[in-house]
Design a protein around this motif. Structure first.
Motif, PDB file in Angstrom:
ATOM      1  N   ASP A  74       0.867  -1.182   0.000  1.00 12.50           N
ATOM      2  CA  ASP A  74       0.000   0.000   0.000  1.00 12.50           C
ATOM      3  C   ASP A  74       0.903   1.232   0.000  1.00 12.50           C
ATOM      4  OD1 ASP A  74      -1.727   2.076   0.432  1.00 12.50           O
ATOM      5  OD2 ASP A  74      -2.644   1.237   2.243  1.00 12.50           O
ATOM      6  N   PRO A  75       0.948   1.994  -1.095  1.00 13.92           N
ATOM      7  CA  PRO A  75       1.859   3.136  -1.155  1.00 13.92           C
ATOM      8  C   PRO A  75       1.509   4.256  -0.189  1.00 13.92           C
ATOM      9  CG  PRO A  75       0.415   3.126  -3.064  1.00 13.92           C
ATOM     10  CD  PRO A  75       0.168   1.837  -2.340  1.00 13.92           C
ATOM     11  N   SER A  76       0.286   4.258   0.325  1.00 15.56           N
ATOM     12  CA  SER A  76      -0.115   5.303   1.268  1.00 15.56           C
ATOM     13  C   SER A  76       0.271   4.963   2.708  1.00 15.56           C
ATOM     14  CB  SER A  76      -1.628   5.539   1.192  1.00 15.56           C
ATOM     15  OG  SER A  76      -2.347   4.386   1.620  1.00 15.56           O
ATOM     16  N   LYS A  91      -0.329   0.688 -10.294  1.00 21.25           N
ATOM     17  CA  LYS A  91      -1.104   0.140  -9.178  1.00 21.25           C
ATOM     18  C   LYS A  91      -2.282  -0.672  -9.693  1.00 21.25           C
ATOM     19  CE  LYS A  91       0.133   4.293  -6.625  1.00 21.25           C
ATOM     20  NZ  LYS A  91       0.845   4.839  -7.813  1.00 21.25           N
ATOM     21  N   THR A  92      -2.625  -1.670  -8.965  1.00 21.19           N
ATOM     22  CA  THR A  92      -3.830  -2.454  -9.202  1.00 21.19           C
ATOM     23  C   THR A  92      -4.663  -2.397  -7.938  1.00 21.19           C
ATOM     24  OG1 THR A  92      -2.648  -3.956 -10.698  1.00 21.19           O
ATOM     25  CG2 THR A  92      -4.745  -4.719  -9.789  1.00 21.19           C
ATOM     26  N   GLN A  93      -5.836  -1.813  -8.051  1.00 19.78           N
ATOM     27  CA  GLN A  93      -6.704  -1.597  -6.894  1.00 19.78           C
ATOM     28  C   GLN A  93      -5.954  -0.890  -5.770  1.00 19.78           C
ATOM     29  OE1 GLN A  93      -8.240  -5.531  -6.011  1.00 19.78           O
ATOM     30  NE2 GLN A  93      -9.907  -5.318  -7.489  1.00 19.78           N
ATOM     31  N   GLY A  94      -5.130   0.079  -6.189  1.00 19.30           N
ATOM     32  CA  GLY A  94      -4.412   0.905  -5.228  1.00 19.30           C
ATOM     33  C   GLY A  94      -3.157   0.288  -4.654  1.00 19.30           C
ATOM     34  N   LYS A  95      -2.796  -0.911  -5.076  1.00 17.82           N
ATOM     35  CA  LYS A  95      -1.630  -1.604  -4.518  1.00 17.82           C
ATOM     36  C   LYS A  95      -0.523  -1.716  -5.563  1.00 17.82           C
ATOM     37  CE  LYS A  95      -3.681  -2.208  -0.606  1.00 17.82           C
ATOM     38  NZ  LYS A  95      -4.226  -3.496  -0.190  1.00 17.82           N
ATOM     39  N   VAL A 203      14.573  -9.683  -7.593  1.00 16.87           N
ATOM     40  CA  VAL A 203      13.218  -9.209  -7.332  1.00 16.87           C
ATOM     41  C   VAL A 203      12.795  -8.369  -8.518  1.00 16.87           C
ATOM     42  CG1 VAL A 203      14.025  -7.166  -6.062  1.00 16.87           C
ATOM     43  CG2 VAL A 203      11.687  -7.988  -5.720  1.00 16.87           C
ATOM     44  N   GLN A 204      11.575  -8.538  -8.908  1.00 24.90           N
ATOM     45  CA  GLN A 204      11.007  -7.777 -10.020  1.00 24.90           C
ATOM     46  C   GLN A 204      10.193  -6.633  -9.442  1.00 24.90           C
ATOM     47  OE1 GLN A 204       9.543 -10.234 -13.188  1.00 24.90           O
ATOM     48  NE2 GLN A 204       7.876  -8.819 -13.675  1.00 24.90           N
ATOM     49  N   VAL A 205      10.670  -5.413  -9.664  1.00 24.02           N
ATOM     50  CA  VAL A 205      10.049  -4.236  -9.063  1.00 24.02           C
ATOM     51  C   VAL A 205       9.354  -3.411 -10.138  1.00 24.02           C
ATOM     52  CG1 VAL A 205      11.780  -4.189  -7.232  1.00 24.02           C
ATOM     53  CG2 VAL A 205      12.152  -2.835  -9.305  1.00 24.02           C
ATOM     54  N   PRO A 206       8.487  -2.480  -9.735  1.00 22.97           N
ATOM     55  CA  PRO A 206       7.798  -1.649 -10.728  1.00 22.97           C
ATOM     56  C   PRO A 206       8.745  -0.646 -11.382  1.00 22.97           C
ATOM     57  CG  PRO A 206       6.684  -1.613  -8.591  1.00 22.97           C
ATOM     58  CD  PRO A 206       8.013  -2.218  -8.372  1.00 22.97           C
ATOM     59  N   VAL A 207       8.339  -0.187 -12.556  1.00 25.90           N
ATOM     60  CA  VAL A 207       8.998   0.923 -13.241  1.00 25.90           C
ATOM     61  C   VAL A 207       8.162   2.170 -12.981  1.00 25.90           C
ATOM     62  CG1 VAL A 207       9.716   1.865 -15.463  1.00 25.90           C
ATOM     63  CG2 VAL A 207       9.957  -0.583 -15.011  1.00 25.90           C
ATOM     64  N   ALA A 208       8.785   3.215 -12.486  1.00 27.64           N
ATOM     65  CA  ALA A 208       8.060   4.444 -12.167  1.00 27.64           C
ATOM     66  C   ALA A 208       7.643   5.162 -13.443  1.00 27.64           C
ATOM     67  CB  ALA A 208       8.922   5.361 -11.317  1.00 27.64           C
ATOM     68  N   THR A 209       6.414   5.652 -13.461  1.00 27.01           N
ATOM     69  CA  THR A 209       5.898   6.430 -14.590  1.00 27.01           C
ATOM     70  C   THR A 209       5.179   7.658 -14.043  1.00 27.01           C
ATOM     71  OG1 THR A 209       3.705   5.405 -14.662  1.00 27.01           O
ATOM     72  CG2 THR A 209       5.488   4.264 -15.815  1.00 27.01           C
ATOM     73  N   SER A 214      -1.569   1.411 -18.079  1.00 18.63           N
ATOM     74  CA  SER A 214      -1.957   0.007 -18.177  1.00 18.63           C
ATOM     75  C   SER A 214      -0.931  -0.810 -18.944  1.00 18.63           C
ATOM     76  CB  SER A 214      -3.319  -0.099 -18.876  1.00 18.63           C
ATOM     77  OG  SER A 214      -3.226   0.467 -20.176  1.00 18.63           O
ATOM     78  N   ASN A 215       0.248  -0.234 -19.176  1.00 21.85           N
ATOM     79  CA  ASN A 215       1.266  -0.940 -19.965  1.00 21.85           C
ATOM     80  C   ASN A 215       2.313  -1.582 -19.071  1.00 21.85           C
ATOM     81  OD1 ASN A 215       2.542   1.314 -19.065  1.00 21.85           O
ATOM     82  ND2 ASN A 215       3.441   1.905 -21.022  1.00 21.85           N
ATOM     83  N   ASN A 216       1.897  -2.014 -17.894  1.00 16.65           N
ATOM     84  CA  ASN A 216       2.802  -2.692 -16.954  1.00 16.65           C
ATOM     85  C   ASN A 216       3.960  -1.812 -16.533  1.00 16.65           C
ATOM     86  OD1 ASN A 216       3.377  -4.891 -15.369  1.00 16.65           O
ATOM     87  ND2 ASN A 216       4.828  -5.751 -16.843  1.00 16.65           N
ATOM     88  N   GLY A 217       3.762  -0.500 -16.632  1.00 17.86           N
ATOM     89  CA  GLY A 217       4.788   0.393 -16.120  1.00 17.86           C
ATOM     90  C   GLY A 217       5.746   0.923 -17.153  1.00 17.86           C
TER      91      GLY A 217
END
Length: 806
Positions: A74-76, A91-95, A203-209, A214-217
Motif C-alpha cells: 500500500d503506497p499510502s 497500481k492495481t486496486q491501489g496496490k 526481485v522484479q520491481v515496478p517501473v516508475a511512470t 496500463s502498460n505494466n509500467g
C-alpha cells in the motif's frame, strides 16, 4: 529487560498470535505476501556444523525449496511512503505489486529444527548459503532484493525490463546434486553461445511512470526515434565505463565483447538504465587518464558525439543501434583510460521495493501460514528466532533495511495491524561502512566507492548523532526502529581494508571525526587489525604459519604486494556462536573491540598520523584510503535520508573530508584494540588492508602515480597487502630493513610455536576463538617452517626459552 526474557517472549508471542488469528481469520498471511509458489522441492543430506564448534556433525536430511513470492504494498502506508517513487509505480486496486524468488534450506524433520532462521542477503544476486557451513538445526533462507539485476543484460537486441518475467514461471531450477539454484539464461552477445546466465536471486520491481498506465509500467514512445514522451520519467545518470580487465573494480560482463571498439554500458559495474534517446548529442562522454582519491581528475578529453554511438558493432562501424552498447567510430577503448558518461536515462526502477520484499518473506516464514492468494509456508510454526547476515554490498543493504524501518512488520492482508512486531531479532552486517544507494531515483545498488558515487550522505552510524559535515540534526541507523522498539541486536564486524576502501571510520566518528560516537547497548562491534576485505582464505591444504622470504615472495599480477593472509573465518566462527547464543538464550556477548579517537588508535590517514615506518619494498604515502565527500546532487535529493531525486550529475564535490585509519607500530602492523587474529599476534611480516595496482587505467603506466582512485581501490578492496620479515638479522640488515627479523623475535621454531600457543589460549579465554579452531591453528603452528632452516645460536635458544617460559 534481560535479553533472555526478551528471547523467551519472542519465542512464545508469535505462537499466541498465530493461534489467535487462526480462530478468527483462518490462518492468515502476515505482512504483504499475497501468494507463495514452491517451484521445486528436493531432499539432500548435509553434515551441518555442531553449534559451538567448526566440526561437521552427523549426516542430516535437508529439504530445499525454491520458489517465488508475490507481494502487494500500500503506497499510502507510512512504512512504504518512504520508498522513493512508489507513488509513481503502477497500481492495481491501489496496490503496488512485486515478485521475488527465494530458496529455503531446512532440516527435513521439524523436530531437528532449533527454531533459528538465518536469512542470508545475496551479494549482487549470487548464492549466499554455503551448505558446507550450515549450523545444525538452523533453517536458512536467501531471497532476491536487488531489482536492477533483471536489467543487467546486454543482448544484441534490447530487452525491456525485466530480462526475465518472474510472473511467467519458475526462475531457474535446483541442481539435484548440490542444491544450488541454476538461474535461467537470456540471449546475450557477451555470453557463451549467445546466452547469459542471470543472477540467482532477484526481485522484479515496478517501473516508475508519470501515470498509472496500463502498460505494466513501461512508458509509451513516439515513433522509432527513442525519444521519451507521455508517461516516461527521465533523468540524468552518471556512470563509469572501463575496458580494463577489472572493469572499474568489478569483472566485466560474462564473456568478451566482440570488439575492443565497443563496451557494454550495462553489466556488473555499469549503469542499469537505457538512454531515453540514442542521439549521442544528448549525452556527455569523455575520458580521463587519472583520478585521485582527493577528487582531482586529469584533464577531461571529450569524445565528440559524431565519434561514438549507442550501437552494437562487432563487424565495425556503424553497427546496429542498441541502448546496451557503446561503439567508437575510429578508435578502440584504451585500457589505460577511464571513460565517464552523463546521459538522460528513462524508466527508473522503484528499487526500494526490494527492502519490503525481503521483509515480507522473512515475516511470512516466521509468523505466517497460508497466503490469501494461494500457497502455504513450508516451515510454518518452526521459527522462533530470526537473524539476517550480509557482507560487503549485502551489509550496505542491511544498513538501509534497518535505517528505513523495514525491520518492523506492518498490516497483514486483512488489514490487521501487526506494527511493533519485529522481523529479525539480530542482524550481522559485515565488512562495509556505506549506506545502500538504492532508495532514490535511478539508484545504483552495485555502486562502488568511486568518485561521484553516492553513499556519503545518510548516517552510517547506529546511535543518533548529527551530520556535522552537512549541518544536519542528529539521526542514526537505529532511529526509526528505536521509536517502535523493533531494533535488532547488531553484530558489526570489519577490518583494516574497510577503513581504507569502505570509509568505515565514518561509522565510528561521523563525517568530521571530532569525537567517538558511542554505540548503543544492542550493538556489538569488532575490528580485525591488518586484515583485508573478506579476510585471507582458509584451507586445510594451506598452513597459515608458512613463511616465505621477501626475496622470493610471489606477487599476483597487477599488484604491488602479495595478498594479505590474515583470515576472518576463525573469529567469525566464534562471534557467530556468541551471537546465536545471545539471540536464543540471552548469553552476553564478548566485549566490543575496535579503535577509537579517544584511545589514540584511530588517527588521520597521513604518514605521520598513522606512524608508518620507512620499509624498503613497502611504501606508504598516506593516500591509500578513500575519503568521504560532501557531494551536491542538487536540491531534490534528501541527504539525511539517502533518498529523493539527484539532479546534478556528476555531483559537485563541495568538500573532501579527512580519512581516519588505524595507528601502526614500528613494523607497520596495526596496534589497536580489536580481534586477536593469532597471525597478527605472532606476525611473520607486515599486514595491511590496502594494496596498489600496477596496470590498467589506474596504474603507474597511466601516469597517475600513487594515490589514484583506481590504483588504491583495485588492491584495497580485493587482496590487502603483506610484506614478510627477513629470517635472520644478517639478512634484514643486508637489505636495509628496520623491522626485526624472525630470529630476533622468536629465536627458534619452538619459540615461535610458543608465541602462537599463547595467542591461541588468550583468544579462547576472550571467546574470540572456538576450541576446534584452536586445535587447527595449533596443529598448523607445530608444522610451521618458521626458522626451521636457520641454525640456532645460543642467543636464539635463550630467547626461545624465555618466550616459552613466560
Amino acid at each position: 529487560m534481560h535479553p533472555k526474557t526478551i528471547s523467551l517472549l519472542r519465542r512464545f508471542l508469535p505462537v499466541i498470535a498465530i493461534f489467535g488469528t487462526a480462530i478468527g481469520w483462518n490462518s492468515p498471511s502476515y505482512a504483504y505476501v499475497q501468494k507463495i509458489v514452491i517451484d521445486q522441492q528436493i531432499s539432500l543430506n548435509f553434515t551441518p556444523i555442531t553449534l559451538g564448534t567448526s566440526t561437521p556433525g552427523p549426516s542430516t536430511p535437508y529439504t530445499i525449496y525454491t520458489g517465488r513470492i508475490f507481494g502487494e504494498l500500500d503506497p499510502s502506508d507510512p512504512q512504504h511512503a518512504i520508498i522513493t517513487d512508489i507513488e509513481h509505480a503502477p497500481k492495481t486496486q491501489g496496490k503496488v505489486a512485486y515478485v521475488a524468488n527465494f530458496q529455503i534450506v531446512t532440516p527435513t524433520d521439524p523436530q531437528q529444527r532449533s527454531g533459528l532462521l538465518i536469512h542470508e542477503v545475496p551479494n549482487r544476486g549470487n548464492n549466499a548459503i554455503s551448505t558446507a557451513a550450515l549450523i545444525q538445526g538452523a533453517t536458512y533462507v536467501q531471497s532476491g532484493w536487488q531489482g536492477d539485476l533483471l536489467a543487467q543484460c546486454s543482448p544484441s537486441a534490447a530487452i525491456a525490463y525485466p530480462c526475465f518475467d518472474l510472473n511467467s514461471g519458475p526462475f531457474g531450477s535446483l541442481n539435484t546434486t548440490t542444491g544450488a539454484l541454476v538461474p535461467p539464461s537470456v540471449p546475450d552477445v557477451a555470453g557463451a553461445s549467445g546466452m547469459k546466465a542471470l543472477a540467482s536471486y532477484v526481485v522484479q520491481v515496478p517501473v516508475a511512470t508519470h501515470g498509472n498506465s496500463s502498460n505494466n509500467g513501461y512508458g509509451q514512445r513516439d515513433g522509432d526515434d527513442h525519444g521519451a514522451s507521455g508517461n516516461i520519467i527521465t533523468g540524468q545518470v552518471y556512470g563509469h565505463v572501463c575496458s580494463g580487465t577489472n572493469g572499474c573494480g568489478l569483472p566485466v560482463p560474462t564473456g568478451t565483447p566482440p570488439s575492443t571498439a565497443q563496451l557494454a554500458i550495462q553489466g556488473p559495474a555499469f549503469v542499469p538504465y537505457h538512454p531515453a534517446s540514442l542521439d549521442t548529442k544528448q549525452a556527455q562522454f569523455w575520458s580521463v587518464s587519472s583520478q585521485t582519491a582527493a577528487g582531482v581528475t586529469s584533464v577531461k578529453t571529450p569524445i565528440p558525439s559524431s565519434q561514438w554511438a549507442w550501437a552494437y558493432c562487432p563487424n565495425g562501424w556503424p553497427g546496429t543501434p542498441n541502448p546496451n552498447w557503446i561503439c567508437l567510430k575510429n578508435s578502440t577503448f584504451n585500457p589505460k583510460l577511464e571513460y565517464e558518461m552523463v546521459y538522460t536515462a528513462e524508466n527508473p526502477l522503484v528499487l526500494g521495493v526490494g527492502f519490503a520484499a525481503f521483509r515480507d518473506l522473512a515475516a511470512f516464514l516466521r509468523y505466517g501460514s497460508v497466503a490469501p492468494g494461494g500457497g502455504s509456508n513450508p516451515i510454518a510454526g518452526s521459527i522462533t528466532t530470526a537473524m539476517t547476515i550480509g557482507a560487503s554490498q549485502s551489509a550496505a543493504f542491511i544498513h538501509g533495511f534497518i535505517f528505513w524501518g523495514f525491520n518492523e512488520e506492518g498490516h497483514d492482508q486483512w488489514g490487521h495491524d501487526q506494527r511493533g512486531r519485529i522481523v529479525f531479532d539480530g542482524a550481522w552486517p559485515q565488512i562495509d561502512g556505506r549506506m545502500m544507494v538504492m532508495n532514490l531515483r535511478f539508484g545504483q545498488p552495485n555502486n562502488l566507492m568511486y568518485l561521484y558515487m553516492g553513499g556519503d550522505e545518510a548516517p552510517v552510524w547506529w546511535a543518533d548523532y548529527p551530520n556535522l559535515a552537512r549541518h544536519l540534526p542528529p539521526d542514526g541507523m537505529l532511529h526509526r526502529c528505536g521509536r517502535d522498539n523493533t531494533c535488532p541486536a547488531i553484530l558489526e564486524t570489519f577490518a583494516s581494508a574497510e577503513l581504507y576502501s569502505e570509509k568505515v571510520a565514518v561509522s565510528l566518528c561521523g563525517f568530521t571525526c571530532i569525537q567517538d560516537i558511542p554505540i548503543p547497548s544492542n550493538v556489538y562491534r569488532y575490528y580485525t587489525p591488518g586484515a583485508t576485505h573478506g579476510g585471507g582464505a582458509v584451507s586445510s591444504s594451506v598452513n597459515l604459519f608458512t613463511w616465505v622470504s621477501p626475496a622470493v615472495v610471489s606477487v599476483p599480477p597487477g599488484q604491488t604486494l602479495p595478498n594479505d593472509p590474515i583470515p576472518l573465518a576463525y573469529t567469525n566462527n566464534a562471534l557467530q556462536y556468541s551471537f546465536i547464543r545471545l539471540l536464543m538464550d540471552g548469553v552476553v556477548m564478548p566485549r566490543s573491540a575496535y579503535p577509537t579517537l579517544s584511545s589514540g588508535q584511530l588517527v588521520p590517514n597521513t604518514k605521520d598520523g598513522v606512524g608508518f615506518p620507512d620499509i624498503p619494498g613497502l611504501s606508504y604515502g598516506g593516500d591509500q584510503a578513500w575519503p568521504p565527500f560532501v557531494y551536491n546532487f542538487g536540491p531534490r535529493e534528501n541527504y539525511d535520508q539517502e533518498s529523493g531525486v539527484p539532479t546534478i550529475q556528476p555531483p559537485i564535490i563541495e568538500r573532501v573530508l579527512q580519512v581516519y585509519t588505524a595507528k601502526v607500530n614500528a613494523d607497520g602492523n596495526e596496534v589497536v584494540d580489536g580481534l586477536p587474529t593469532i597471525l597478527g599476534e605472532a606476525p611473520l611480516g607486515t599486514y595491511v588492508g590496502w594494496n596498489l595496482a600496477t596496470t590498467g587505467w589506474y596504474g603507474p603506466n597511466a601516469s597517475n602515480g600513487p594515490g589514484s582512485v583506481g590504483q588504491v581501490f583495485a588492491g584495497a578492496g580485493n587482496s590487502g597487502g603483506y610484506y614478510p620479515f627477513w629470517d635472520t638479522k644478517a639478512n634484514r640488515q643486508a637489505n636495509g630493513d628496520p623491522r626485526l627479523s624472525l630470529e630476533e623475535r622468536y629465536g627458534t621454531n619452538a619459540g615461535y610455536v610458543c608465541v602462537v600457543t599463547k595467542a591461541v589460549n588468550r583468544a579462547q579465554q576472550q571467546r574470540f576463538l572456538l576450541p576446534s579452531d584452536a586445535q587447527t591453528l595449533l596443529s598448523q603452528a607445530n608444522a610451521s617452517n618458521v626458522l626451521v632452516a636457520v641454525a640456532a645460536t645460543p642467543a636464539d635458544t635463550a630467547l626461545a626459552n624465555t618466550l616459552c617460559s613466560n
